[in-house]
Design a protein around this motif. Structure first.
Motif, mmCIF file in Angstrom:
data_model
loop_
_atom_site.group_PDB
_atom_site.id
_atom_site.type_symbol
_atom_site.label_atom_id
_atom_site.label_comp_id
_atom_site.label_asym_id
_atom_site.label_seq_id
_atom_site.Cartn_x
_atom_site.Cartn_y
_atom_site.Cartn_z
ATOM 1 N N ASN A 332 0.850 -1.261 0.003
ATOM 2 C CA ASN A 332 -0.266 0.592 0.095
ATOM 3 C C ASN A 332 1.131 1.218 -0.080
ATOM 4 O OD1 ASN A 332 -1.974 2.048 0.829
ATOM 5 N ND2 ASN A 332 -2.767 1.367 2.405
ATOM 6 N N LEU A 333 0.746 2.302 -0.890
ATOM 7 C CA LEU A 333 2.347 2.719 -1.293
ATOM 8 C C LEU A 333 1.314 4.302 -0.410
ATOM 9 C CD1 LEU A 333 2.431 2.771 -4.721
ATOM 10 C CD2 LEU A 333 4.226 1.767 -2.758
ATOM 11 N N ALA A 334 0.305 4.228 0.283
ATOM 12 C CA ALA A 334 -0.368 5.615 0.651
ATOM 13 C C ALA A 334 0.888 6.384 2.168
ATOM 14 C CB ALA A 334 -1.611 5.494 1.443
ATOM 15 N N TYR A 335 1.392 5.439 2.557
ATOM 16 C CA TYR A 335 2.260 6.193 3.173
ATOM 17 C C TYR A 335 3.115 6.621 2.855
ATOM 18 C CZ TYR A 335 5.996 3.025 1.442
ATOM 19 O OH TYR A 335 7.144 2.308 1.040
ATOM 20 N N LEU A 336 3.587 7.014 1.742
ATOM 21 C CA LEU A 336 4.310 7.423 0.934
ATOM 22 C C LEU A 336 4.204 9.269 0.733
ATOM 23 C CD1 LEU A 336 5.994 5.571 -2.183
ATOM 24 C CD2 LEU A 336 6.865 5.927 -0.217
ATOM 25 N N ARG A 337 2.655 9.351 0.929
ATOM 26 C CA ARG A 337 2.273 10.688 1.306
ATOM 27 C C ARG A 337 2.105 11.264 2.746
ATOM 28 N NH1 ARG A 337 -2.192 8.493 -1.164
ATOM 29 N NH2 ARG A 337 -2.881 8.919 0.576
ATOM 30 N N ILE A 344 14.303 5.421 -1.539
ATOM 31 C CA ILE A 344 14.183 4.082 -1.889
ATOM 32 C C ILE A 344 14.688 3.018 -2.326
ATOM 33 C CG2 ILE A 344 11.801 3.576 -3.431
ATOM 34 C CD1 ILE A 344 10.577 5.616 -3.180
ATOM 35 N N LYS A 345 14.255 2.008 -1.950
ATOM 36 C CA LYS A 345 15.301 1.141 -1.920
ATOM 37 C C LYS A 345 14.629 -0.417 -2.852
ATOM 38 C CE LYS A 345 19.284 -1.083 -0.212
ATOM 39 N NZ LYS A 345 19.852 -1.099 1.002
ATOM 40 N N ILE A 346 14.833 -0.099 -3.906
ATOM 41 C CA ILE A 346 13.855 -0.966 -4.829
ATOM 42 C C ILE A 346 14.506 -2.428 -4.777
ATOM 43 C CG2 ILE A 346 14.619 -0.905 -7.287
ATOM 44 C CD1 ILE A 346 11.963 -0.981 -8.190
ATOM 45 N N ASP A 347 13.402 -3.576 -3.862
ATOM 46 C CA ASP A 347 13.539 -4.491 -3.751
ATOM 47 C C ASP A 347 13.991 -5.757 -4.952
ATOM 48 O OD1 ASP A 347 13.255 -6.965 -1.825
ATOM 49 O OD2 ASP A 347 12.140 -7.861 -3.812
ATOM 50 N N LYS A 348 15.290 -6.406 -4.644
ATOM 51 C CA LYS A 348 15.984 -7.338 -5.948
ATOM 52 C C LYS A 348 14.577 -7.930 -6.816
ATOM 53 C CE LYS A 348 16.447 -10.090 -2.532
ATOM 54 N NZ LYS A 348 17.804 -11.774 -1.903
ATOM 55 N N SER A 349 13.615 -8.259 -5.963
ATOM 56 C CA SER A 349 12.684 -9.195 -7.050
ATOM 57 C C SER A 349 12.668 -8.634 -7.879
ATOM 58 C CB SER A 349 12.017 -9.668 -6.082
ATOM 59 O OG SER A 349 11.398 -8.069 -5.632
ATOM 60 N N PHE A 350 12.681 -7.376 -8.319
ATOM 61 C CA PHE A 350 12.095 -6.684 -9.644
ATOM 62 C C PHE A 350 13.261 -5.905 -10.445
ATOM 63 C CE2 PHE A 350 9.167 -4.935 -6.270
ATOM 64 C CZ PHE A 350 8.080 -4.974 -7.055
ATOM 65 N N ILE A 351 14.653 -6.065 -10.129
ATOM 66 C CA ILE A 351 15.811 -6.587 -10.220
ATOM 67 C C ILE A 351 16.397 -7.345 -11.322
ATOM 68 C CG2 ILE A 351 18.001 -5.446 -10.606
ATOM 69 C CD1 ILE A 351 16.028 -3.392 -9.545
ATOM 70 N N ILE A 370 8.330 7.460 -9.065
ATOM 71 C CA ILE A 370 7.274 8.065 -7.925
ATOM 72 C C ILE A 370 8.641 8.717 -6.898
ATOM 73 C CG2 ILE A 370 6.614 6.961 -5.285
ATOM 74 C CD1 ILE A 370 5.545 4.361 -7.302
ATOM 75 N N ALA A 371 10.064 8.181 -7.116
ATOM 76 C CA ALA A 371 10.624 8.702 -6.110
ATOM 77 C C ALA A 371 10.842 10.151 -6.645
ATOM 78 C CB ALA A 371 12.113 7.684 -6.840
ATOM 79 N N GLU A 372 11.361 10.116 -7.649
ATOM 80 C CA GLU A 372 10.653 11.632 -8.305
ATOM 81 C C GLU A 372 9.924 12.642 -7.604
ATOM 82 O OE1 GLU A 372 11.356 11.400 -12.768
ATOM 83 O OE2 GLU A 372 13.813 10.805 -12.582
ATOM 84 N N ALA A 373 9.073 11.890 -7.944
ATOM 85 C CA ALA A 373 7.839 12.957 -7.105
ATOM 86 C C ALA A 373 8.191 13.332 -5.213
ATOM 87 C CB ALA A 373 6.391 12.547 -7.157
ATOM 88 N N ALA A 374 8.473 11.912 -5.037
ATOM 89 C CA ALA A 374 9.036 11.985 -3.364
ATOM 90 C C ALA A 374 9.976 13.046 -3.308
ATOM 91 C CB ALA A 374 8.912 10.411 -2.729
ATOM 92 N N LYS A 375 10.864 13.573 -4.068
ATOM 93 C CA LYS A 375 12.684 13.894 -3.817
ATOM 94 C C LYS A 375 13.217 13.059 -3.596
ATOM 95 C CE LYS A 375 9.811 18.642 -4.121
ATOM 96 N NZ LYS A 375 10.148 20.104 -3.565
ATOM 97 N N CYS A 376 13.114 12.088 -3.927
ATOM 98 C CA CYS A 376 14.143 10.814 -3.202
ATOM 99 C C CYS A 376 14.817 10.736 -3.935
ATOM 100 C CB CYS A 376 12.824 9.499 -2.510
ATOM 101 S SG CYS A 376 11.517 9.632 -1.283
ATOM 102 N N GLN A 377 16.231 9.753 -3.750
ATOM 103 C CA GLN A 377 17.141 9.073 -4.079
ATOM 104 C C GLN A 377 16.129 7.369 -4.032
ATOM 105 O OE1 GLN A 377 21.128 8.751 -2.829
ATOM 106 N NE2 GLN A 377 20.895 10.727 -2.628
#
Length: 435
Positions: A332-337, A344-351, A370-377
């Motif tokens: 649930n990505l709502a917490y990012l708001r 944000i460290k994207i999980d290895k399962s997607f790499i 999403i990272a750009e919108a949240a101003k994250c690396q």
């Protein structure tokens, strides 16, 4: 054998019957109980008929992976069993688990949807000369329960039935105390790489346990016991203290790298945590801006007032906050708001398989937005091939970590690696560091 229906897969009773007959012939057997993590979310979201189709695909994949040397059965709704001939030790059963997990990094396609399955696995080796199916199977069930309850390790192993759970837990509690007192614990460092230049820009601290009998092991059981006996704070602070010591040492060598430390839920709810961070920073003369604290999505999802306050205090001190294993499971990505984070460290399962799966690539591209919108690396975990590196560069992911660059290393080997130009691919230097 490929099953056309879940009904044709041996059920619990047939499965146990086959094992019972097998034990009469040869007692040297090993078992894996495989639980699909949060599979009920699929059925509740898409309906039970659809869920059964996905479940059948998962079952057939598991059966295919181990078809030549295993008895396969369905224990319950989303739990499957495998019996492997031979008294396999823990490290071999862990290799089977790793083989399973790596295979399922390839998404399961069903109609217009794609799923990445994750597993809890309980394993056991049949006690010597034991012919009682119940005692053998109960070992694996106990291990599976531990795997489900453990946030840090999805694989658990049970060796014999002579220790009841409380006895094992008490022994593990003693292990924690001994490990801390006898300096059996050690920090290893997983390099973080700037993908465009291949420069090492940081490191993630990972706990390792130099067990007096078993050698260097991953400390899953130790962490499980620490949680059970409310000793996670003590263990967490030990890791944090060592991270500060390590950062000071690296600074003295002219390697002022960003240091990442996993943050346990107990630390997040410790009202003195921010104050203790400040004290450690002063004690070791290391700025908190050099530290990044990583928390998992399930902690962030709690989204409580206390969590927000604690993270705000940590960031005010200069440390940064990262979300680890981003996207793992059904998120649930709502917490990012609502929570301010820096990485944000994207999980290895997607790499994994990003060079073969358009879905994986699309997920990474979406994560970048999403990272750009949240101003994250955005950091990519699990980079294991040159192809992964090229695609991540094309997408615009700036940093990452994985076996392409190096496994986690003890301090002296990490310093040696960080002092040289990094080599990737099939070079002798890389082969030496992955040996």
């Amino acid at each position: 054998m490929q099953h056309e229906s879940l009904i044709t897969i041996p059920n619990r009773y047939v499965f146990l019957g086959e094992i019972e007959q097998l034990l009469k012939v040869d007692t040297e057997q090993s078992i894996l109980l495989i639980d699909i993590v949060r599979f009920s979310d699929v059925s509740s979201s898409f309906g039970y008929e659809y869920g059964d189709r996905v479940l059948l695909e998962i079952a057939n994949r598991i059966a295919f992976l181990f078809n030549d040397n295993a008895i396969f059965g369905r224990i319950s709704g989303d739990v499957f069993g495998l019996v492997l001939t031979g008294a396999h030790p823990q490290n071999q059963l862990y290799d089977f688990y790793t083989h399973l997990v790596q295979h399922f990094k390839i998404p399961i396609q069903c109609d217009d949807h794609a799923f990445i399955a994750d597993f809890n696995v309980g394993s056991a080796t049949n006690p010597k000369n034991n012919t009682d199916i119940n005692s053998f199977f109960s070992l694996a069930e106990s291990a599976l329960k531990q795997a489900k309850d453990n946030k840090f390790d999805n694989f658990q192993y049970a060796q014999n039935s002579t220790h009841n759970p409380s006895g094992r837990a008490l022994a593990l509690k003693a292990d924690i105390t001994r490990a801390l007192d006898q300096n059996e614990l050690e920090i290893y460092f997983q390099p973080k790489i700037e993908l465009s230049t291949l420069h090492i820009i940081g490191a993630e601290c990972l706990l390792r346990w130099n067990h007096p009998l078993d050698g260097l092991i991953f400390p899953g059981a130790l962490i499980e016991a620490a949680e059970s006996y409310n000793m996670m704070n003590e263990l967490g602070y030990w890791v944090l203290e060592q991270a500060f010591v390590s950062a000071a040492h690296l600074n003295s060598l002219g390697l002022p790298l960003k240091i990442a430390v996993n943050m346990s839920p107990s630390q997040l709810y410790d009202l003195k945590f921010a104050s203790n961070l400040r004290k450690m920073s002063k004690k070791h003369q290391v700025e908190l801006s050099q530290f990044e604290l990583e928390l998992t999505e399930d902690v962030a999802l709690s989204n409580s007032i206390l969590v927000k306050k604690q993270l705000s205090q940590i960031r005010a001190l200069g440390a940064t906050i990262a979300i680890d294993d981003f996207g793992k499971g059904y998120s649930n990505l709502a917490y990012l708001r609502d929570i301010e984070i820096d990485t944000i460290k994207i999980d290895k399962s997607f790499i994994m398989q990003i060079d073969e799966s358009p879905v994986n690539r699309a997920i990474v591209e979406a994560s970048k937005l999403i990272a750009e919108a949240a101003k994250c690396q955005l950091i990519a975990e699990g980079i294991e091939s040159i192809q992964h590196l090229h695609i991540l560069r094309e997408i615009g992911v700036l940093s990452g970590q994985g076996y392409l660059f190096s496994k986690a290393l003890p301090m002296h080997e990490f310093v040696e690696l960080a002092s040289k130009d990094l080599a990737v691919g099939t070079s002798l230097i890389r082969q030496h560091h992955l040996a």
